[in-house]
Design a protein around this motif. Structure first.
Motif, short mmCIF file in Angstrom:
data_model
loop_
_atom_site.label_atom_id
_atom_site.label_comp_id
_atom_site.label_asym_id
_atom_site.label_seq_id
_atom_site.Cartn_x
_atom_site.Cartn_y
_atom_site.Cartn_z
N VAL A 1 0.82 -1.22 0.00
CA VAL A 1 0.00 0.00 0.00
C VAL A 1 0.85 1.27 0.00
O VAL A 1 0.34 2.36 -0.11
CB VAL A 1 -0.98 0.04 1.19
N ASP A 2 2.18 1.12 0.13
CA ASP A 2 3.08 2.29 0.12
C ASP A 2 2.68 3.31 1.19
O ASP A 2 2.49 4.50 0.91
CB ASP A 2 3.12 2.93 -1.27
N ALA A 3 2.59 2.81 2.43
CA ALA A 3 2.12 3.66 3.52
C ALA A 3 3.00 4.89 3.73
O ALA A 3 2.54 5.89 4.29
CB ALA A 3 2.06 2.83 4.81
N ASN A 4 4.26 4.83 3.25
CA ASN A 4 5.16 5.96 3.48
C ASN A 4 5.19 6.97 2.32
O ASN A 4 6.08 7.81 2.25
CB ASN A 4 6.59 5.44 3.73
N ALA A 5 4.25 6.87 1.39
CA ALA A 5 4.31 7.72 0.19
C ALA A 5 4.19 9.21 0.54
O ALA A 5 4.54 10.06 -0.28
CB ALA A 5 3.23 7.33 -0.81
N TYR B 1 -15.97 -0.11 6.73
CA TYR B 1 -16.33 -1.53 6.86
C TYR B 1 -15.55 -2.21 7.99
O TYR B 1 -15.89 -3.29 8.42
CB TYR B 1 -16.13 -2.28 5.54
N GLU B 2 -14.45 -1.55 8.45
CA GLU B 2 -13.72 -2.10 9.60
C GLU B 2 -14.31 -1.59 10.91
O GLU B 2 -14.28 -2.27 11.94
CB GLU B 2 -12.24 -1.70 9.51
N VAL B 3 -14.85 -0.36 10.87
CA VAL B 3 -15.43 0.23 12.08
C VAL B 3 -16.74 -0.45 12.43
O VAL B 3 -17.04 -0.68 13.59
CB VAL B 3 -15.65 1.75 11.86
N ASP B 4 -17.52 -0.76 11.39
CA ASP B 4 -18.88 -1.26 11.63
C ASP B 4 -19.12 -2.48 10.76
O ASP B 4 -19.06 -2.41 9.53
CB ASP B 4 -19.88 -0.14 11.29
N MET C 1 -15.59 -2.80 -2.68
CA MET C 1 -14.39 -2.63 -3.52
C MET C 1 -13.25 -3.33 -2.79
O MET C 1 -13.37 -3.63 -1.61
CB MET C 1 -14.08 -1.15 -3.73
N PRO C 2 -12.14 -3.58 -3.47
CA PRO C 2 -11.02 -4.24 -2.79
C PRO C 2 -10.66 -3.49 -1.50
O PRO C 2 -10.66 -2.26 -1.46
CB PRO C 2 -9.89 -4.16 -3.82
N LYS C 3 -10.36 -4.28 -0.45
CA LYS C 3 -10.00 -3.66 0.83
C LYS C 3 -8.54 -3.23 0.78
O LYS C 3 -7.66 -4.05 0.53
CB LYS C 3 -10.20 -4.67 1.97
N ILE C 4 -8.31 -1.95 1.01
CA ILE C 4 -6.95 -1.41 1.00
C ILE C 4 -6.60 -1.08 2.44
O ILE C 4 -7.34 -0.35 3.11
CB ILE C 4 -6.86 -0.12 0.16
N ASP C 5 -5.48 -1.60 2.91
CA ASP C 5 -5.13 -1.43 4.32
C ASP C 5 -4.46 -0.08 4.55
O ASP C 5 -3.25 0.01 4.76
CB ASP C 5 -4.21 -2.59 4.76
N LEU C 6 -5.28 0.98 4.47
CA LEU C 6 -4.79 2.34 4.67
C LEU C 6 -5.84 3.11 5.45
O LEU C 6 -7.03 2.83 5.34
CB LEU C 6 -4.61 3.04 3.32
#
Lengths: 521, 307
Positions: free
Chosen positions: A39-43, A182-185, A192-197
């Motif tokens: 996911v390139d969290a450091n972008a 969708y993670e909160v509730d 759509m695809p789940k992106i871990d960001l």
């Protein structure tokens, strides 16, 4: 009996015809949803291209995920999801393949739509497309290859810079808004695809703002279509459970501000890069001719009937992304063979051989790479080529945006360097020197040396080879083929192709050098 | 710039008319007769319809297409005829720099069946069904209009024709044909048409409906006729302003034609045929004027066996 045979005939006819009644086109959709490998969290730490820093544009802090405001957004989202129509589901599906890839397709479409030259006036003169009057005849713009190269680069850079800023704020606010709806509730579906960001600000909304604002300036007559697509992308992010309305509002404002910075009247890079002076005046066009004659050369003339003004003769002075104006001049190839030299006679004879004896296979190559009027242009073709590599590598949105930004910066620079060369030497096309040379593709309305296709293609191959080393052999052979197609088509000499490839490779190297130090490695 | 080719392929269908037994007409070859020959067509246009806008284009000048077509028609029975055609086509433009192309185009095979016939006091009513199939014989490019020699589509067509002929020789006929056209492939990976970009080399080809109406006189060795042909393409985009034509454009036209055919008294079994036609109106086609002339020879296999 007669009735029977009539019916028999009818039935037989229908049976023969049935297989032909269904003929869907296959292969038109090259994209499909994927989860990025990284996911390139450091972008948010990567270097911006146009912005001074990734936090140049401020984004307010979000409310926490247990605030009343956020819970109300979630409730609204669940309500929407419970009533999704099939059209809304189609919108989600359309954008779920990745916004960066989708927008790239959209601007290829816009370039093809506007890539038509003005129609001559009855007196043989030509009207000039006017940005202030885009709906009239001629339509604005005429998105010819230099216009398109610049347009692709600005939209790609705007999206790329906006996404790096979004990534910066995602990281900054990750403790306040760590999870997607969708993670909160559990009641929210992920469509759509789940992106871990972290979802704030929404990357989909960010790019919708950046892309739409840039495209509206580049293709003002398509404002309605562009606005709708951008709204669709934001709706898809919301309806799919990927973002709430506050994630989207923050992203949209950020994206629009980035495009606004680039296009700001009087100060934005887009307004001050010299494009406004690229057409020039009839007196300036005459000066090219006089200069060539003074050097003892035959000057280029337009082969369109009626004679058409040269295409963007001062595009060679437009600001490049990764070359200084001095580098544009220092990279300029040495002069072409003199129009009176033996070498030119030999090269002309070679063109004539192709003109009179092109094979079906060579003609297929000519038409494969022609990318002339009414198409997405050679830079669009290379975006098309890049698309599947980005998809197959499962790049994150921000890294996909980087790939397109690097590719299109290099091709813009190639256009600048190539146009600079073309008008410096003002060299005639083969058919001008020998009118018996007929061509298998249209003769572009600008000087021959060096070949634009060759320059674009080699610069693209250089950048794509850096990004996708496994494809290097293929990229280089495609560039060679694109270059040769212009010789096979009898519209370029071998020198144009050879020197164009060499120039493009060198120009692409400047963007590769930039890429090696942009913090994304 | 325009699809003058489609126009040609339609006239190809009506060109055959060997002994007057073509795909579109109301005449049949008798059993075990085989009529064959060549038709030469010269077709040219200067004006064309860019969408619905009629214009000329100095970068095309006058577009000329010449065609030499072999035709053959065999009477399997008095009521069933087998027809075949194959043309060689050559294109050229008098203006601009684009080179003309030439080559063998499409093979057409058809079966024509007279499924109804009724003798009345004043004349005879007859009705026909035709199933036709055409397919490219060579790998010419369809993506170089208006200089392509054809559209590279395989087609299947169903046609119904009705005719009434007075005993004095005057006749009238009407014929309608629905043409299914297969998709075609281009040499390039993407194209723009009809408001959309396509990221594939496959092009969807809209089907067509063509109708032909004729009034003529046919008695003994002479046939003469005036006819109207309307082609409607059921879909497809228009040529955009100052764009090139595209293979799936909505190519429509209304043509008027005059034809004459004469069976020579000598040498025996020879016939000559001539036709001129002119495009009255159109969309995305050239306003073509064409002249066709041909010579045909008929073999009477049944007679020989009898002798």
């Amino acid at each position: 009996m007669k009735l029977f045979t009539t019916r028999l005939f009818a039935v037989a006819l229908i049976l023969v015809l049935l297989p032909f009644s269904c003929k869907d086109i296959t292969g038109n959709e090259a994209l499909y949803p994927y989860v990025p490998t990284n996911v390139d969290a450091n972008a948010g730490t990567w270097l911006p291209v146009v912005l001074t820093s990734n936090n140049q544009i401020s984004v307010p802090a979000p409310t926490s995920t247990n605030s009343a405001a956020y819970l109300s957004e979630l409730a609204s989202l669940k309500d929407i999801q419970s009533k999704l129509t099939s059209d809304q589901k189609k919108t989600i599906e359309y954008w779920s393949v990745g916004g960066v890839l989708r927008w790239n397709q959209i601007f290829r479409k816009l370039v093809a739509q506007y890539n038509l030259p003005p129609v001559p006036n009855p007196d043989g003169s030509y009207p000039i497309p006017d940005a202030e009057n885009p709906f009239s005849n001629p339509q604005f713009p005429f998105s010819n290859p230099p216009y398109a190269a610049r347009a692709y680069s600005y939209v790609s850079v705007a999206i790329y810079d906006a996404l790096k800023a979004a990534w910066y704020y995602k990281d900054l606010y990750k403790t306040t808004r760590p999870d997607s709806p969708y993670e909160v509730d559990n009641g929210v579906q992920a469509l759509m695809p789940k992106i871990d960001l972290p979802p704030y600000p929404s990357e989909d909304a960010t790019m919708s703002g950046a892309a739409a604002e840039m495209l509206k300036v580049l293709f003002p007559a398509s404002v309605e279509e562009i606005t709708k697509l951008a709204a669709d992308q934001r709706n898809a992010a919301l309806w799919s459970g990927r973002a709430t309305s506050s994630d989207i509002t923050a992203g949209l404002n950020l994206g629009k501000s980035v495009a606004g910075f680039i296009t700001a009247a009087g100060t934005g890079r887009f307004r001050t890069d010299g494009m406004g002076a690229a057409i020039g005046t009839p007196a300036q066009w005459k000066a090219f001719e006089n200069d060539a004659i003074a050097k003892g050369e035959i000057p280029w003339i337009s082969l369109d009937v009626p004679s058409r003004p040269p295409m963007l003769p001062f595009f060679g002075n437009v600001k490049a992304w990764n070359l200084t104006p001095a580098q544009v001049v220092s990279e300029r190839p040495l002069p072409p063979p003199s129009t009176s030299s033996d070498q030119m006679k030999q090269e002309l004879a070679e063109v004539k051989r192709y003109a009179s004896g092109v094979t079906r296979e060579q003609m297929a190559i000519v038409h494969k790479w022609a990318d002339g009027a009414g198409t997405y242009t050679p830079p669009g073709h290379w975006n098309d080529i890049a698309e599947e590599f980005i998809r197959d590598a499962k790049l994150s949105e921000v890294r996909a945006a980087r790939a397109f930004a690097l590719l299109n910066m290099a091709m813009h620079d190639a256009a600048v360097a190539c146009w600079n060369t073309k008008y410096f030497y003002f060299n005639p096309r083969p058919t001008q020197l020998d009118p018996s040379i007929k061509t298998t593709t249209g003769i572009p309305n600008f000087p021959a040396y060096v070949s634009g296709h060759s320059t674009f293609s080699a610069s693209a191959a250089a950048v794509l080879s850096y990004l996708f080393p496994q494809g290097t052999t293929g990229f280089n052979s495609m560039a060679d083929e694109a270059s040769n197609s212009r010789l096979y088509g009898a519209i370029h000499y071998r020198s144009d192709c050879k020197e164009g490839l060499s120039l493009g490779k060198r120009v692409g190297g400047y963007t590769v050098n930039y890429a090696m130090t942009d913090g994304a490695n | 710039m325009t699809r003058y080719l489609l126009a040609v392929s339609i006239s190809i269908a009506s060109l055959c008319s060997a002994t007057a037994q073509t795909i579109t007409d109301h005449l049949m070859m008798p059993k075990k007769d085989f009529c064959t020959g060549f038709m030469y067509t010269h077709d040219q246009w200067k004006d064309y319809w860019e969408g619905s806008l009629k214009r000329d284009n100095q970068n095309i000048g006058t577009l000329t297409t010449t065609q030499l077509m072999w035709v053959g028609n065999y009477g399997l029975t008095d009521k069933i005829n087998l027809i075949a055609m194959a043309p060689y086509v050559k294109t050229s433009a008098s203006g601009g720099t684009l080179v003309g192309l030439d080559g063998i185009q499409d093979l057409t095979l058809a079966i024509k069946y007279q499924f109804a016939e009724k003798e009345l006091a004043s004349g005879k009513f007859s009705a026909f069904g035709v199933g036709a199939f055409s397919t490219p014989l060579t790998n010419y490019t369809p993506d170089y209009l208006p200089l392509s020699i054809g559209l590279q589509s395989t087609t299947v067509a169903g046609r119904v024709t009705a005719a009434f002929r007075l005993n004095e020789g005057w006749y009238a006929s009407a014929s309608g044909s629905y043409v299914w056209r297969s998709n075609v492939s281009l040499d390039r990976p993407s194209y723009y048409t009809d408001g959309n970009i396509y990221f594939t080399n496959q092009v969807w080809m809209p089907n067509q409906f063509t109708s032909t109406y004729s009034i003529g006189y046919h008695k003994n060795a002479l046939q003469t006729e005036i006819n109207l042909t309307q082609q409607n393409t059921l879909g497809g985009g228009d040529i955009r302003r100052q764009d090139m034509p595209f293979v799936s454009n909505r190519m429509n036209f209304l043509k008027v034609g005059v034809l004459g055919m004469y069976y020579l008294p000598k040498p025996k079994n020879f016939a000559v045929r001539a036709q001129i036609s002119y495009t009255l109106d159109g969309l995305n086609v050239g306003q073509s004027f064409s002249v066709m002339g041909g010579i045909l020879y008929t073999f009477h296999f049944a007679n020989k066996e009898n002798q």
